[in-house]
Write an enzyme that holds these catalytic residues in place. Structure first.
Site, PDB file in Angstrom:
ATOM      1  N   VAL A 115       4.588   3.952   9.889  1.00 59.98           N
ATOM      2  CA  VAL A 115       4.382   2.774  10.733  1.00 59.98           C
ATOM      3  C   VAL A 115       3.491   1.776   9.995  1.00 59.98           C
ATOM      4  CG1 VAL A 115       3.405   1.929  12.899  1.00 59.98           C
ATOM      5  CG2 VAL A 115       4.700   4.071  12.859  1.00 59.98           C
ATOM      6  N   GLY A 148       1.244   5.301  14.949  1.00 62.32           N
ATOM      7  CA  GLY A 148       2.074   6.471  14.681  1.00 62.32           C
ATOM      8  C   GLY A 148       1.826   7.060  13.312  1.00 62.32           C
ATOM      9  N   GLU A 177     -11.748  -3.396   3.603  1.00 56.45           N
ATOM     10  CA  GLU A 177     -13.121  -2.965   3.880  1.00 56.45           C
ATOM     11  C   GLU A 177     -13.080  -1.447   3.804  1.00 56.45           C
ATOM     12  OE1 GLU A 177     -16.176  -1.350   4.988  1.00 56.45           O
ATOM     13  OE2 GLU A 177     -15.383  -1.665   6.995  1.00 56.45           O
ATOM     14  N   PRO A 210       2.129   7.492   9.035  1.00 58.27           N
ATOM     15  CA  PRO A 210       1.870   6.546   7.944  1.00 58.27           C
ATOM     16  C   PRO A 210       3.026   5.592   7.688  1.00 58.27           C
ATOM     17  CG  PRO A 210       1.074   8.723   7.333  1.00 58.27           C
ATOM     18  CD  PRO A 210       1.813   8.888   8.634  1.00 58.27           C
TER      19      PRO A 210
END
Length: 486
Positions: A219, A215, A258, A217
């Site tokens: 979330v 959803g 990463e 940001p």
């Protein structure tokens, strides 16, 4: 016209429609809406974390033996390969990966990595779950050992470009170690990721071992910032990676990041340019350049520059751009119109500053509905230029000359990223030059493909920690020192 089922959240072994802000899936190849899904609301986000916490702290998942975890991961890999065609088609529709390259990126490589982690689950980390230590004699004689325990609840946050591969790195390692997981995907890849999560359910993973939300940001913030999470592993941009660190900091949560790359491709004096050009060009155009390890900065001896640029332009002209579902398509679309606009802005500023575009730089004719951008070569810019420093996530390669190997090394290392690199030339000389590069990975003469037993990641703005291989597997463990007097 094919219809796509809206994605749902998977929480504590149950599928439920998200009660939060809607997520609209637009196919980048057509610009058309293909699905509407409900993102998770705050209560569902918290419930996913709580389910993972229960699963790790005493649920059925926590009681499974390592061999049983390995069986489940192998079973999942079997299902992934069974659904090969459907997953490749879904990737073409949702993220624009051409079906010519989709099987490798979204099924074959991930399945190989999941199987490596399945075997790692059985044998444990390389140094052993219990590692004896030598006797210690001060102030008294003691014996001891190092015990490696699974870190706990893992929040795995993945990007849109290769979400299945990211699941292999993150969920493969976490589940092999015995951790429980909360998977958060990019809103641009909810359909493909949900299809993968359904295979975890079919494989028989106990409830709470794998949870899935998506959803806004908020979330991601609700998961990554939860005090019930023990490790956050994230793949994405440095900007969002910094936000992840901010979310994890109040709880001192361990993080593995990463992040981006602006990786160099160095052609040494005497290298076979005819061999180097095709492979080098594919390395920054595959998946339309939407790959963190793409080697987008090529450095060539000054005397070879014209030949290299000419051969590169000729090779780019042979690559078919268009419908991701067409079997001969090599270059698909970028993920959104906004992303394409950003890349075009960088190219415009480069040209305004004196750059030349021997090929590409525009939108291909006849492809007005999707978010297509021609594969582009940029020359005539310094290494400090925006187009040579910023990760574009697009099929844009910059070619720059160098005078000698000292300058080549300085230019190659002269960027904030340090994720990946490639060197072309006689093998001994190329290996020697590769040792001068600041990079998590260095391939020589194209390397040999992605290895499940090798780590991926790099220093600087390319991240923190590693994914894959023994080094990546270790990220999912905590080390406990135990000792006793004799």
């Amino acid at each position: 016209m094919t219809t796509y089922t809206s994605a749902e959240c998977f929480i504590d072994g149950r599928w439920e429609r998200g009660g939060g802000a809607p997520v609209t899936t637009v196919s980048p190849g057509t610009g058309r809406v293909i699905a509407q899904s409900g993102g998770a609301d705050p209560a569902q986000t918290a419930a996913a974390v709580a389910a993972a916490r229960r699963a790790f702290d005493g649920g059925e998942w926590s009681r499974l033996a390592p061999a049983d975890r390995g069986v489940l991961l192998h079973r999942f890999a079997d299902l992934l390969e069974r659904e090969r065609d459907s997953l490749v088609a879904l990737a073409a529709a949702e993220v624009g990966t051409p079906i010519s390259g989709g099987p490798t990126l979204h099924v074959d490589l991930p399945a190989t990595f999941f199987r490596w982690f399945a075997d790692a689950a059985v044998r444990g980390p390389r140094d052993g779950v219990e590692q004896p230590m030598p006797l210690h004699r001060s102030p008294i004689t003691t014996s001891g050992m190092l015990v490696r325990d699974p870190v706990g609840v893992v929040a795995a946050v993945v990007a849109y470009n290769v979400p299945v591969m990211m699941c292999a790195y993150k969920l493969g390692g976490a589940l092999a170690a015995g951790c429980s997981t909360v998977l958060v995907t990019s809103p641009r890849a909810v359909l493909l990721t949900a299809a993968v999560v359904k295979l975890f359910e079919e494989a028989g993973f106990p409830r709470g071992a794998v949870n899935f939300v998506f959803g806004t940001p908020e979330v991601t913030a609700g998961v990554a910032g939860s005090p019930a999470v023990d490790l956050v592993t994230f793949t994405g941009s440095p900007a969002v990676g910094s936000k992840i660190l901010e979310l994890a900091a109040p709880n001192l949560t361990k993080t593995v990041l990463e992040l981006g790359g602006k990786s160099p491709n160095i052609v040494l004096p005497g290298a076979d340019i005819a061999t180097a050009v095709p492979a080098s060009t594919m390395r920054f155009t595959r998946n339309s350049g939407q790959a963190c390890g793409a080697t987008t900065r090529t450095f060539v001896p000054q005397e070879d520059l014209d030949e290299y640029v000419e051969r590169s332009a000729e090779f780019l002209a042979t690559l078919t751009i268009g419908d991701p579902f067409a079997p001969d398509t090599i270059l698909g679309p970028l993920i959104t119109g906004e992303h394409r606009d950003r890349v075009e802005g960088v190219l415009t500023r480069a040209v305004d500053s004196g750059a030349r575009l021997p090929v590409g730089g525009g939108r291909p004719s006849g492809l007005d509905d999707g978010y297509f951008l021609e594969a582009t070569l940029v020359t005539g810019v310094p290494n400090s230029a925006e187009v040579a420093q910023e990760e574009l996530f697009a099929p844009v390669g910059v070619i720059m000359p160098y005078a000698d190997l000292d300058e080549a090394a300085r230019l190659a290392n002269g960027v904030r990223y340090a994720l990946n690199a490639n060197v072309w030339g006689p093998t001994p000389e190329a290996i020697a030059f590769g040792r001068r590069l600041r990079s998590g990975t260095v391939t020589v003469n194209g390397g040999g493909g992605m290895r499940a037993d090798a780590p991926w990641g790099g220093p600087g703005h390319s991240g923190i920690g590693r994914e894959g291989g023994e080094e990546g597997f270790r990220e999912f463990f905590e080390v406990k020192h135990m000792q006793w007097p004799l």
